[in-house]
Design an enzyme around this catalytic site. Structure first.
Site, PDB file in Angstrom:
ATOM      1  N   ASP A 117       0.864  -1.195   0.000  1.00  0.00           N
ATOM      2  CA  ASP A 117       0.000   0.000   0.000  1.00  0.00           C
ATOM      3  C   ASP A 117       0.896   1.239   0.000  1.00  0.00           C
ATOM      4  O   ASP A 117       1.703   1.432   0.906  1.00  0.00           O
ATOM      5  CB  ASP A 117      -0.898  -0.039   1.252  1.00  0.00           C
ATOM      6  CG  ASP A 117      -1.939   1.066   1.259  1.00  0.00           C
ATOM      7  OD1 ASP A 117      -3.072   0.806   1.703  1.00  0.00           O
ATOM      8  OD2 ASP A 117      -1.623   2.214   0.868  1.00  0.00           O
ATOM      9  N   ASP A 156      -3.885   2.242  -5.252  1.00  0.00           N
ATOM     10  CA  ASP A 156      -2.544   2.212  -4.639  1.00  0.00           C
ATOM     11  C   ASP A 156      -2.252   0.998  -3.772  1.00  0.00           C
ATOM     12  O   ASP A 156      -1.314   1.006  -3.001  1.00  0.00           O
ATOM     13  CB  ASP A 156      -2.300   3.500  -3.840  1.00  0.00           C
ATOM     14  CG  ASP A 156      -2.834   3.439  -2.423  1.00  0.00           C
ATOM     15  OD1 ASP A 156      -3.875   2.796  -2.217  1.00  0.00           O
ATOM     16  OD2 ASP A 156      -2.195   4.013  -1.526  1.00  0.00           O
ATOM     17  N   GLU A 157      -3.070  -0.062  -3.890  1.00  0.00           N
ATOM     18  CA  GLU A 157      -2.743  -1.245  -3.075  1.00  0.00           C
ATOM     19  C   GLU A 157      -3.063  -2.539  -3.799  1.00  0.00           C
ATOM     20  O   GLU A 157      -3.942  -2.580  -4.660  1.00  0.00           O
ATOM     21  CB  GLU A 157      -3.440  -1.192  -1.707  1.00  0.00           C
ATOM     22  CG  GLU A 157      -4.909  -1.321  -1.769  1.00  0.00           C
ATOM     23  CD  GLU A 157      -5.607  -1.261  -0.411  1.00  0.00           C
ATOM     24  OE1 GLU A 157      -5.314  -2.091   0.470  1.00  0.00           O
ATOM     25  OE2 GLU A 157      -6.479  -0.393  -0.280  1.00  0.00           O
TER      26      GLU A 157
END
Ligand code: TTP
Ligand code: MG
Length: 361
Positions: A8, A103-104
């Site tokens: 993340d 974003d993860e």
């Protein structure tokens, strides 16, 4: 024993802005709407978080908490581009990648492409490559299942690498506060606390039968997860289709009661569409667009597939409450369900992917 990594990015939008505009480095910045209008913070740099500036907070409130805060307009195309670049770095090690958001992602590196073997080494290399090539930092959690890897990546943010190995697994679960358990919403957490369940260790005292009796189907999952058992696979190419409904209001609305009533109507519309298409899904997403057009989404994945208005609404209200809005003016609300149960479709895909030639006439 599987080797799972959850990654993340740290303060994602804000870090990209600080990278591209060096004058912002070391400064308290908020990416989102302006405080003059009715803007909202999408995310804040770690320097700003020290002042209590958080995602979904009104920009006005953020400025009150941190007078030196610098506001930056989001550049979504750039974030999307970086998201693709980190995906390419992950692909050096495995194709079993399940992105959860911009974003993860989860990676299954049980059999990594470079035969490195150690998941900790792989996580470390990914961190270095993201730093050296993209000038950004990421936090990683390494464990034997998705549940623990995801919690681990959050434990030493920013720029963390946390490993919870098999020998620490049971103790880790026992110490875990009940709110951190996957699928435990506010309501269930409250109910558990009323039974004296505050930590994993309390949960562990309960038999499978009594957990099922009191918490339905999820009881079974809690029974297993507290014993470190989570067999959910890392699923690449998860179907991103969704069924949803949204409404833009004639006038912006800030009244929470009214907003919940509207969410209830939207949930009903989603139910109708899902039933018509005979779909059941388990990821519920709430979309909120504020008066200044800043938009945020929040999702949660349930343990079972649902299609009823009551179940959709319960999840949506939970997500809404967690936003902790304080009278921000809202111009649009959206409710959607994704992550469908489609055995036939997914089987067809699995059959077609290894034989692309079959698709060409
Ligand atoms: P997060 O990973 O939740 O947050 P973050 O990367 O900013 O910070 P952290 O270090 O705690 O991981 O979300 C990723 C990006 O998604 C974030 O930079 C901004 C955007 N975002 C929104 O636009 N709205 C939201 O409600 C959230 C939570 C995130
Ligand atoms: Mg992040």
């Amino acid at each position: 024993m599987r080797k799972i990594i959850h990654l993340d990015m740290d303060a994602f939008f804000a870090s990209v802005e600080q990278r591209d505009f060096p004058e912002l480095q070391g400064k308290a910045i908020a990416v989102g709407g302006s405080p003059d209008g009715r803007g909202v913070v999408a995310t804040a740099s770690y320097e700003a978080r020290k002042f209590g500036v958080k995602s979904a907070m009104s920009s006005r409130e953020a400025l009150k908490r941190c007078p030196e805060l610098i506001f930056i307009k989001p550049r979504f195309e750039v974030y999307k581009e970086v998201s693709n670049q980190i995906r390419l770095i992950f692909q050096r090690y495995t194709d079993l990648i399940e992105p959860l958001s911009i974003d993860e992602a989860f990676l299954d590196v049980t059999h990594d492409k470079l035969e490195i073997g150690s998941a900790i080494d792989i996580a470390q290399r990914i961190k270095e490559e993201i730093f050296n090539e993209l000038h950004l930092t990421v936090s990683a959690g390494v464990s034997v299942n998705k549940f623990v890897a995801k919690i681990a990546s959050d434990m030493n943010k920013p720029n963390g690498l946390t490993f919870i190995g098999p020998s620490k697994l049971l103790q880790f679960m026992e110490k875990l506060p009940i709110e951190k358990f996957y699928g435990v919403g506010k309501v269930t957490a409250q109910k558990m606390k009323s039974f004296g369940i505050f930590f994993g260790s309390d949960l562990k005292q309960w038999s499978q039968e009594s957990l099922k009796r009191n918490f339905g189907k999820s009881g079974q999952f809690y029974y297993q997860i507290v014993r470190g058992i989570d067999d959910r696979p890392v699923e690449p190419n998860r179907i991103s289709k969704s069924i949803g409904a949204e409404d833009t209001f004639e006038e912006d609305i800030s009244d929470a009661l009214l907003l919940k009533e509207l969410l209830s109507t939207l949930s009903e519309r989603v139910e109708t569409r899902m039933k018509k298409q005979q779909k059941r899904g388990k990821t519920i997403t709430l979309k909120v667009k504020f008066a200044d057009f800043t938009q945020i989404t929040r999702s949660m994945t349930l343990l079972q597939y649902i299609d009823s208005k009551t179940e959709i609404y319960a999840a949506i209200v939970d997500l809404f409450d967690k936003l902790g809005l304080q009278d921000q003016e809202i111009r649009l609300l959206g409710v959607s369900v994704s992550n469908f149960f489609e055995p036939a479709a997914s089987m067809a895909r699995q059959l077609l992917i290894p034989f692309p030639g079959l698709l060409e006439e």
